[in-house]
Design an enzyme around this catalytic site. Structure first.
Site, PDB file in Angstrom:
ATOM      1  N   ASP A  22       0.870  -1.131   0.045  1.00 63.51           N
ATOM      2  CA  ASP A  22       0.083  -0.074   0.021  1.00 63.51           C
ATOM      3  C   ASP A  22       0.774   1.138   0.041  1.00 63.51           C
ATOM      4  OD1 ASP A  22      -2.381   1.359  -0.058  1.00 63.51           O
ATOM      5  OD2 ASP A  22      -2.598   1.450   1.981  1.00 63.51           O
ATOM      6  N   HIS A  39       1.977   3.364  -9.086  1.00 60.32           N
ATOM      7  CA  HIS A  39       1.645   1.920  -9.424  1.00 60.32           C
ATOM      8  C   HIS A  39       2.838   1.735 -10.274  1.00 60.32           C
ATOM      9  CE1 HIS A  39      -2.162   2.380  -7.487  1.00 60.32           C
ATOM     10  NE2 HIS A  39      -2.618   3.072  -8.397  1.00 60.32           N
ATOM     11  N   GLU A  69     -12.763  -4.411  -3.608  1.00 66.46           N
ATOM     12  CA  GLU A  69     -13.282  -3.023  -3.555  1.00 66.46           C
ATOM     13  C   GLU A  69     -12.605  -1.787  -4.467  1.00 66.46           C
ATOM     14  OE1 GLU A  69     -12.287  -5.375  -1.023  1.00 66.46           O
ATOM     15  OE2 GLU A  69     -14.434  -5.717  -0.835  1.00 66.46           O
ATOM     16  N   ASN A  70     -11.252  -2.331  -5.062  1.00 69.78           N
ATOM     17  CA  ASN A  70     -10.610  -1.589  -5.757  1.00 69.78           C
ATOM     18  C   ASN A  70     -11.096  -0.984  -7.021  1.00 69.78           C
ATOM     19  OD1 ASN A  70      -7.163  -2.672  -4.696  1.00 69.78           O
ATOM     20  ND2 ASN A  70      -8.381  -0.837  -3.986  1.00 69.78           N
ATOM     21  N   TRP A  71     -12.230  -1.858  -7.522  1.00 68.71           N
ATOM     22  CA  TRP A  71     -12.921  -1.505  -8.598  1.00 68.71           C
ATOM     23  C   TRP A  71     -13.795   0.117  -8.524  1.00 68.71           C
ATOM     24  CZ3 TRP A  71     -12.021  -4.059 -12.827  1.00 68.71           C
ATOM     25  CH2 TRP A  71     -11.772  -5.279 -12.827  1.00 68.71           C
ATOM     26  N   GLU A 209       1.441 -13.126  12.343  1.00 67.32           N
ATOM     27  CA  GLU A 209       2.112 -12.027  12.964  1.00 67.32           C
ATOM     28  C   GLU A 209       1.978 -10.877  11.912  1.00 67.32           C
ATOM     29  OE1 GLU A 209       3.358 -11.978  16.005  1.00 67.32           O
ATOM     30  OE2 GLU A 209       2.996 -14.195  16.194  1.00 67.32           O
TER      31      GLU A 209
HETATM   32  C1  IPE Z   1      -5.445  -2.608  -0.148  1.00 71.02           C
HETATM   33  O1  IPE Z   1      -5.181  -1.462  -0.289  1.00 71.02           O
HETATM   34  C2  IPE Z   1      -5.578  -3.529  -1.469  1.00 71.02           C
HETATM   35  C3  IPE Z   1      -4.302  -3.427  -2.248  1.00 71.02           C
HETATM   36  C4  IPE Z   1      -3.070  -2.977  -1.756  1.00 71.02           C
HETATM   37  C5  IPE Z   1      -4.514  -4.147  -3.278  1.00 71.02           C
HETATM   38  P1  IPE Z   1      -6.289  -0.179  -0.261  1.00 71.02           P
HETATM   39  O2  IPE Z   1      -5.534   1.171  -0.413  1.00 71.02           O
HETATM   40  O3  IPE Z   1      -7.419  -0.576  -1.199  1.00 71.02           O
HETATM   41  O4  IPE Z   1      -6.952  -0.318   1.376  1.00 71.02           O
HETATM   42  P2  IPE Z   1      -7.916   0.786   2.015  1.00 71.02           P
HETATM   43  O5  IPE Z   1      -9.096   1.290   1.119  1.00 71.02           O
HETATM   44  O6  IPE Z   1      -6.742   1.938   2.418  1.00 71.02           O
HETATM   45  O7  IPE Z   1      -8.534   0.020   3.162  1.00 71.02           O
HETATM   46  C1  IPE Z   2      -1.684   0.153  -3.284  1.00 70.22           C
HETATM   47  O1  IPE Z   2      -1.686   1.684  -3.401  1.00 70.22           O
HETATM   48  C2  IPE Z   2      -1.964  -0.387  -4.750  1.00 70.22           C
HETATM   49  C3  IPE Z   2      -3.414  -0.677  -4.957  1.00 70.22           C
HETATM   50  C4  IPE Z   2      -4.432  -0.657  -3.980  1.00 70.22           C
HETATM   51  C5  IPE Z   2      -3.844  -1.163  -6.408  1.00 70.22           C
HETATM   52  P1  IPE Z   2      -2.800   2.512  -3.453  1.00 70.22           P
HETATM   53  O2  IPE Z   2      -3.100   3.069  -4.770  1.00 70.22           O
HETATM   54  O3  IPE Z   2      -3.954   2.115  -2.495  1.00 70.22           O
HETATM   55  O4  IPE Z   2      -1.924   3.907  -2.407  1.00 70.22           O
HETATM   56  P2  IPE Z   2      -2.678   4.998  -1.524  1.00 70.22           P
HETATM   57  O5  IPE Z   2      -3.097   4.287  -0.367  1.00 70.22           O
HETATM   58  O6  IPE Z   2      -3.694   5.672  -2.405  1.00 70.22           O
HETATM   59  O7  IPE Z   2      -1.285   5.729  -1.286  1.00 70.22           O
HETATM   60 MG    MG Z   3      -4.260   2.307  -0.413  1.00 67.02          MG
END
Ligand code: IPE
Ligand code: IPE
Ligand code: MG
Length: 250
Positions: A22, A39, A69-71, A209
């Site tokens: 993340d 990314h 949920e990333n959709w 852990e």
């Molecule tokens: C979790 O990260 C999913 C991935 C790293 C692929 P998100 O950035 O989507 O999680 P939330 O929304 O902050 O909980």
């Molecule tokens: C994780 O990084 C990658 C995916 C969820 C695909 P984020 O895109 O969630 O990065 P932040 O959390 O917005 O910084």
């Molecule tokens: Mg994130």
């Protein structure tokens, strides 16, 4: 007193590491760049992490690449992520294969484009016999989806008369999850500062852990990876027992 060499020989490598990678978006934002740039940099870290954990002797590495949920992100970001998955598979499958790494995807893949599904299928079959490390990529994965999916498959077997409801125990249930043939993760790492599970492996994390760090994923270095392994080695895993019981068992 434990001597230095003793304590080193006792260092144990987690058999299964899972990572919520993340912080890509915030990394890019700090540089006034589009999230897609974060990314792309994140993929470079991912490549280094696979090398690092394979070299460390980790047998299973599970990476959260895209949650169910990333959709809900802006369409432009979702499509740039899909494009990046395609590119990364094209770019890295052959060299991962050379390193004897087996690539597997977990998650609901039917929502991906046919091209991407084909690419996934090809990477899985090309590397399917590799024995160095299993790399599980969680894409369109959600822990709740995984639990519902396992329940549905078991319900179907009950309806078909193949099993009785009383046959469903923890072992059988776990075997129907995405990672049903793998040991549960020993170490969970989440970069980017958030301290939550975000619907990653829910069942499988029962005794894992947890290691959280502030570093944003594109900045997560080999030294940071080593620090996570070192912290893992400082933990005492008790599985409900007392510390004294664990010490006696050694
Ligand atoms: C979790 O990260 C999913 C991935 C790293 C692929 P998100 O950035 O989507 O999680 P939330 O929304 O902050 O909980
Ligand atoms: C994780 O990084 C990658 C995916 C969820 C695909 P984020 O895109 O969630 O990065 P932040 O959390 O917005 O910084
Ligand atoms: Mg994130």
């Amino acid at each position: 007193m434990v001597s230095q060499s003793q304590s080193q020989s006792q260092a144990s490598v987690p058999g299964h590491v899972c990572i919520i990678m993340d912080g890509n978006g915030r990394w890019a934002k700090k540089r006034l760049m589009p999230r897609s740039y974060g990314h792309r940099k994140g993929v470079e870290t991912t490549r280094r992490a696979v090398d690092f954990f394979a070299r460390a002797g980790v047998a299973h590495l599970t990476l959260f690449a895209f949650s169910s949920e990333n959709w809900n992100r802006p369409a432009e970001e979702v499509s740039s992520l899909m494009e990046l998955f395609m590119q990364s598979l094209r770019q890295y499958t052959a060299e991962l294969h050379e390193q004897q790494i087996r690539i597997r995807f977990i998650g609901e893949r039917s929502l991906f484009s046919e091209d991407l599904q084909r690419q996934i299928q090809q990477a899985e079959s090309e590397t399917g016999a590799n024995r160095n490390m299993v790399l599980n990529i969680a894409a369109n994965y959600g822990g709740q989806w995984d639990l519902v999916n396992a329940s549905r498959r078991l319900a179907q077997q009950v309806r078909d008369g193949a099993i009785d409801p009383a046959d469903i125990d923890q072992r059988l249930f776990a075997a129907h999850l995405s990672l049903g043939d793998s040991p549960d993760p020993d170490l969970f790492i989440r970069t980017g500062g958030e301290q939550r599970v975000s619907n990653f492996l829910l069942w499988q994390l029962a005794y894992t852990e947890f290691y959280f760090c502030e570093t944003l994923w594109p900045d997560f270095s080999e030294a940071d990876m080593a620090a996570a392994l070192a912290e893992y080695n400082r933990r005492q895993r008790r599985y409900g027992k007392t510390g004294e019981q664990i010490e006696v068992a050694g």
